[in-house]
Design a protein around this motif. Sequence first.
Motif, mmCIF file in Angstrom:
data_model
loop_
_atom_site.group_PDB
_atom_site.id
_atom_site.type_symbol
_atom_site.label_atom_id
_atom_site.label_comp_id
_atom_site.label_asym_id
_atom_site.label_seq_id
_atom_site.Cartn_x
_atom_site.Cartn_y
_atom_site.Cartn_z
ATOM 1 N N PRO A 158 0.877 -1.147 0.113
ATOM 2 C CA PRO A 158 0.105 0.065 -0.018
ATOM 3 C C PRO A 158 0.771 1.336 -0.020
ATOM 4 C CG PRO A 158 -0.802 -1.641 1.672
ATOM 5 C CD PRO A 158 0.660 -1.959 1.124
ATOM 6 N N GLU A 159 0.407 2.323 -0.708
ATOM 7 C CA GLU A 159 1.088 3.675 -0.601
ATOM 8 C C GLU A 159 1.442 3.911 0.737
ATOM 9 O OE1 GLU A 159 2.907 6.272 -3.169
ATOM 10 O OE2 GLU A 159 1.502 4.451 -3.727
ATOM 11 N N GLY A 160 2.814 4.387 0.820
ATOM 12 C CA GLY A 160 3.305 4.883 2.202
ATOM 13 C C GLY A 160 3.690 3.868 3.175
ATOM 14 N N GLN A 161 3.520 2.521 2.889
ATOM 15 C CA GLN A 161 3.850 1.465 3.609
ATOM 16 C C GLN A 161 5.207 1.346 4.199
ATOM 17 O OE1 GLN A 161 2.629 -2.713 2.673
ATOM 18 N NE2 GLN A 161 4.624 -3.324 3.326
ATOM 19 N N LYS A 162 5.531 1.118 5.472
ATOM 20 C CA LYS A 162 6.930 0.944 5.975
ATOM 21 C C LYS A 162 7.530 -0.086 5.370
ATOM 22 C CE LYS A 162 6.417 3.208 10.658
ATOM 23 N NZ LYS A 162 6.703 2.992 11.841
ATOM 24 N N PRO A 163 8.579 -0.178 4.945
ATOM 25 C CA PRO A 163 9.424 -1.383 4.385
ATOM 26 C C PRO A 163 9.573 -2.524 5.314
ATOM 27 C CG PRO A 163 11.112 0.258 4.958
ATOM 28 C CD PRO A 163 9.822 0.978 4.861
ATOM 29 N N THR A 164 9.471 -3.572 4.860
ATOM 30 C CA THR A 164 9.736 -5.008 5.486
ATOM 31 C C THR A 164 11.126 -4.811 5.875
ATOM 32 O OG1 THR A 164 8.102 -6.148 4.749
ATOM 33 C CG2 THR A 164 9.923 -7.260 5.786
ATOM 34 N N GLN A 222 13.615 5.115 6.858
ATOM 35 C CA GLN A 222 12.963 6.574 6.532
ATOM 36 C C GLN A 222 13.439 7.057 5.412
ATOM 37 O OE1 GLN A 222 13.901 8.270 10.395
ATOM 38 N NE2 GLN A 222 11.740 7.230 11.348
ATOM 39 N N ASN A 223 14.792 6.678 4.962
ATOM 40 C CA ASN A 223 15.160 7.432 3.830
ATOM 41 C C ASN A 223 15.054 6.708 2.463
ATOM 42 O OD1 ASN A 223 16.491 10.435 4.786
ATOM 43 N ND2 ASN A 223 17.268 8.911 6.229
ATOM 44 N N SER A 224 14.439 5.764 2.752
ATOM 45 C CA SER A 224 14.290 4.554 1.389
ATOM 46 C C SER A 224 13.037 5.057 0.452
ATOM 47 C CB SER A 224 14.004 3.297 1.877
ATOM 48 O OG SER A 224 12.527 3.321 2.430
ATOM 49 N N GLY A 225 12.537 6.338 0.844
ATOM 50 C CA GLY A 225 11.657 6.797 -0.356
ATOM 51 C C GLY A 225 10.419 6.120 -0.241
ATOM 52 N N GLN A 226 10.056 5.077 0.882
ATOM 53 C CA GLN A 226 8.828 4.420 0.949
ATOM 54 C C GLN A 226 7.941 4.868 1.940
ATOM 55 O OE1 GLN A 226 8.165 2.137 -1.459
ATOM 56 N NE2 GLN A 226 10.005 3.231 -2.574
ATOM 57 N N GLN A 239 9.690 -3.976 16.016
ATOM 58 C CA GLN A 239 8.275 -4.301 15.692
ATOM 59 C C GLN A 239 7.448 -3.265 16.730
ATOM 60 O OE1 GLN A 239 8.342 -8.248 17.428
ATOM 61 N NE2 GLN A 239 8.463 -9.396 15.136
ATOM 62 N N ALA A 240 8.110 -2.701 17.774
ATOM 63 C CA ALA A 240 7.247 -1.707 18.374
ATOM 64 C C ALA A 240 7.015 -0.332 17.715
ATOM 65 C CB ALA A 240 8.158 -1.425 19.891
ATOM 66 N N ASP A 241 8.029 -0.301 16.693
ATOM 67 C CA ASP A 241 7.903 0.998 16.008
ATOM 68 C C ASP A 241 7.114 0.740 14.904
ATOM 69 O OD1 ASP A 241 8.478 3.686 15.712
ATOM 70 O OD2 ASP A 241 10.209 3.248 14.524
ATOM 71 N N GLY A 242 6.443 -0.410 14.607
ATOM 72 C CA GLY A 242 5.503 -0.752 13.525
ATOM 73 C C GLY A 242 6.051 -1.233 12.230
ATOM 74 N N TYR A 243 7.329 -2.002 12.410
ATOM 75 C CA TYR A 243 7.943 -2.589 11.128
ATOM 76 C C TYR A 243 7.534 -3.906 11.090
ATOM 77 C CZ TYR A 243 10.343 1.735 10.212
ATOM 78 O OH TYR A 243 11.287 3.037 9.760
ATOM 79 N N GLY A 257 6.484 -5.978 -1.397
ATOM 80 C CA GLY A 257 6.726 -4.437 -1.039
ATOM 81 C C GLY A 257 8.241 -4.102 -1.128
ATOM 82 N N PRO A 258 8.525 -3.002 -0.433
ATOM 83 C CA PRO A 258 9.825 -2.576 -0.343
ATOM 84 C C PRO A 258 10.591 -3.366 0.793
ATOM 85 C CG PRO A 258 8.367 -1.072 0.526
ATOM 86 C CD PRO A 258 7.519 -1.798 0.016
ATOM 87 N N ILE A 259 11.979 -3.294 0.851
ATOM 88 C CA ILE A 259 12.832 -4.178 1.723
ATOM 89 C C ILE A 259 13.702 -3.396 2.202
ATOM 90 C CG2 ILE A 259 14.245 -6.167 2.204
ATOM 91 C CD1 ILE A 259 12.327 -7.724 0.120
ATOM 92 N N VAL A 260 14.215 -3.375 3.519
ATOM 93 C CA VAL A 260 15.556 -2.609 3.961
ATOM 94 C C VAL A 260 16.223 -4.031 4.360
ATOM 95 C CG1 VAL A 260 16.934 -1.567 5.691
ATOM 96 C CG2 VAL A 260 14.890 -0.406 4.615
#
Length: 280
Positions: free
Chosen positions: A39-45, A275-279, A67-71, A99-102
């Motif tokens: 989904p648009e704006g989703q945090k990366p896995t 946060q800087n991954s553009g996702q 996980q506490a931060d929602g990842y 979706g995006p991955i770090v």
Amino acid sequence: MTASGIVKSGEGRLALAVAVLAALTVVPAHAADGVGRAPEGQKPTVVLVHGAFADGSSWNGVVQRLQADGYQVIAPPNTLRGIPQDSTYLNSLLKTVKGPIVLVGHSYGGEVISQAAAGLDNVKALVYINAIMPDKGESFSSLSSKFPAVPLTDAFQQVPFRNGDGTTGTDVYIQPGKLHETFAQDLPQQQASVLAATQRPIAMSAFTDKLTEAAWRDKPVYVLVGNQDRAINPSLEKYEAKRAHARKTVAIDSSHVSLISHPQEVTDLIVSAAQNSGQQ
């Protein structure tokens, strides 16, 4: 009911049936179009890859914080059998993540993520924690030999093994009595003793396996250096960060196992990459 009423009733049911079929036709097509897309704006896995002599539990403190931060977090097993097998295994897993991955690698895991991430557009950043980062055509041994040897090299213990197909090889462990001083000196002795007892060996061949890909050359890189690292020379870690044009390099007073002894600092760097991954 009159004949005309029956006809009208039948026409109504037919119209309803057509509408339902139309809806069923449209909904799956729309749903299928969205499969595999975040989904648009989703945090990366965040995918965390451990190194030699360890397993996924070494990331526990980092996992809890992310996980506490929602990842969404995955800390898969690294088979520690060598770059060809380990990177292929990880690559196949990464292809199942939507979706995006770090992608984060500790120690030898840095080699594995460098090769496994090649060609995967959804891997948006690579994070190296006390890691080895060979270039294409380099191995752990050839790269580390450019810098003075570290204490860990005098603590290795070689153990032969045999596979089910009859082939043989050599596993490398850390001598239990030397693990604390050479690998995890900033942990309590009791905790280091548990790590020594539960360590997973790495195949000796992994030290000379050469990378065929180096994803850090075309993906954003973030590096954490352990200033007190006795397993990988801190000067080598800084050299790698500079060579990879790391977007952010953090140096902390940590042993090789910063992911255990300094989980907050490690988490902070991963979050910065995310946060800087553009996702987001």
